[in-house]
Design a protein around this motif. Structure first.
Motif, short mmCIF file in Angstrom:
data_model
loop_
_atom_site.label_atom_id
_atom_site.label_comp_id
_atom_site.label_asym_id
_atom_site.label_seq_id
_atom_site.Cartn_x
_atom_site.Cartn_y
_atom_site.Cartn_z
N GLU A 1 -41.54 22.60 -95.46
CA GLU A 1 -41.04 23.45 -96.71
C GLU A 1 -42.05 23.36 -97.95
O GLU A 1 -42.17 24.32 -98.43
N GLN A 2 -42.48 21.91 -98.21
CA GLN A 2 -43.67 21.64 -99.02
C GLN A 2 -44.92 22.92 -99.24
O GLN A 2 -45.33 23.19 -100.05
N ALA A 3 -44.82 22.63 -97.97
CA ALA A 3 -46.06 24.38 -97.09
C ALA A 3 -45.71 25.54 -98.07
O ALA A 3 -47.10 26.06 -97.77
N GLY A 4 -44.70 25.81 -97.68
CA GLY A 4 -44.46 27.37 -97.97
C GLY A 4 -44.77 27.12 -99.69
O GLY A 4 -45.20 28.35 -99.91
N MET A 5 -43.83 26.09 -100.19
CA MET A 5 -43.74 26.59 -101.56
C MET A 5 -45.60 26.47 -102.04
O MET A 5 -45.80 27.03 -103.08
N MET A 6 -46.34 25.87 -101.53
CA MET A 6 -48.05 25.98 -101.61
C MET A 6 -48.33 27.62 -101.69
O MET A 6 -49.39 27.73 -102.41
N MET A 7 -48.06 28.16 -100.83
CA MET A 7 -48.14 29.99 -100.86
C MET A 7 -48.08 30.39 -101.94
O MET A 7 -47.86 30.72 -102.63
N LYS A 8 -46.66 29.54 -102.08
CA LYS A 8 -45.91 30.43 -102.79
C LYS A 8 -46.52 30.83 -104.62
O LYS A 8 -46.45 31.37 -105.30
N GLU A 9 -46.63 29.40 -104.74
CA GLU A 9 -47.65 28.83 -106.15
C GLU A 9 -49.43 29.71 -105.93
O GLU A 9 -49.86 30.41 -107.08
N GLN B 1 -42.77 33.02 -93.90
CA GLN B 1 -43.28 31.51 -92.60
C GLN B 1 -42.50 30.88 -92.59
O GLN B 1 -42.08 30.15 -91.24
N TYR B 2 -43.30 30.06 -93.42
CA TYR B 2 -43.00 27.82 -93.66
C TYR B 2 -41.52 28.09 -93.48
O TYR B 2 -41.09 26.61 -92.67
#
Length: 305
Positions: free
Chosen positions: A73-81, A90-91
């Motif tokens: 989920e944190q990887a997804g938040m990096m994409m959000k940034e 997706q993450y």
């Protein structure tokens, strides 16, 4: 400062890679320690605003620490940034599936809700899907109050998307849930929203049926909501533009959630010219109020029926 954090991150990655190596005296990789070092590297990259590298480090953490689903989920938040919303979602969805498999459905539902909020400004259709999935998870856990709140978000977005047939179905499900948890005042509000949607669909019979079915709800018959809907249906059936206008521009309807309020102020009777008229008298039951401002933004101007 950023350069220092990046150097620290690379040091943690080197340590992680060392933990994964085997030798004559070390037969198994130390996955837990490697995951911990990748997690530290991810934080360093994140603080240095190196979000792509932070994402990779979080994914490595998740790979070697299978019990820690939050890393994905944190990887997804990096994409959000990085404003890469489709990849972010997706993450997060992948993390939610793993939360479910790990026996933590509440965490999955909350993550889906967060994902819905992230994607809503750019993709309403995907947000509807995520809110409905989150609601389904909560419903399966018998957490109906949380489920119905998310269903409400989905219903409003369906109206905004002008997918009124689906919105009508979603609202009925909302109403049933509110009835189950005995929140009858909210059932009244959902009946009003149903009537507006059905009339915009040109289905007077369905709108009338919603009101008639609601008579069985404790306190509905004779309530302000009930009288307003009876007055609205009568005006619509008799093609009385003034009566419909007065009800639809009353505080009771104008101060609903914005998506439903827009349905109210844009409703026109069949065969009417669509001309707004000034209210001459307030209808019974408090369905009165000042006319809508002439310059109000109206996505439904002219009606949908």
């Amino acid at each position: 400062m950023a350069a220092q954090k990046i150097n620290e991150a690379h040091e943690h990655i080197a340590k992680a890679e060392k933990c994964l190596k085997t030798s004559l005296t070390k037969w198994k990789p130390d996955y837990d320690s490697a995951a911990s070092e990748y997690a530290k590297a991810a934080v360093c990259f994140k603080n240095a605003k190196q979000y792509d590298q932070a994402k990779d480090a979080y994914l490595k953490e998740a790979e070697y620490h299978t019990e820690n689903k939050t890393a994905i989920e944190q990887a997804g938040m990096m994409m959000k940034e990085q404003k890469k919303m489709p990849e972010a979602i997706q993450y997060i969805e992948k993390a939610c599936m793993m939360y479910m498999e790990n026996g933590t459905p509440d965490t999955a539902a909350m993550a889906l809700d967060r994902a819905g909020k992230l994607i809503e400004p750019i993709n309403l259709e995907k947000a509807v899907d995520l809110y409905q999935k989150a609601a389904g998870v909560f419903e399966n856990e018998d957490r109906l109050r949380q489920a119905v709140e998310l269903l409400g978000k989905a219903s409003r977005l369906l109206v905004r998307l002008k997918r009124l047939d689906e919105a009508a179905v979603a609202l009925q499900k909302e109403k049933n849930m509110y009835k189950e948890i005995e929140n009858f005042p909210m059932c009244f509000k959902k009946t009003t929203a149903q009537v507006l949607i059905h009339l915009h669909r040109g289905d007077y019979v369905a709108a009338d049926k919603c009101v008639r079915e609601s008579y069985s709800l404790p306190g509905y018959s004779g309530s302000e909501d009930c009288i307003a809907m009876e007055t609205l249906l009568q005006g619509y059936d008799e093609q009385d533009e003034d009566q419909v206008y007065r009800v639809c521009n009353s505080p009771l309807l104008k101060y609903m959630d914005n998506d439903y309020a827009k349905l109210a102020i844009s409703l026109r009777v069949p065969g009417g010219g669509g001309k707004k008229k000034k209210a001459a008298a307030a209808p019974q039951g408090g369905a009165s109020g000042a006319p809508a401002a002439a310059d109000e933004d109206d996505d439904y101007e002219g009606g949908l029926c």
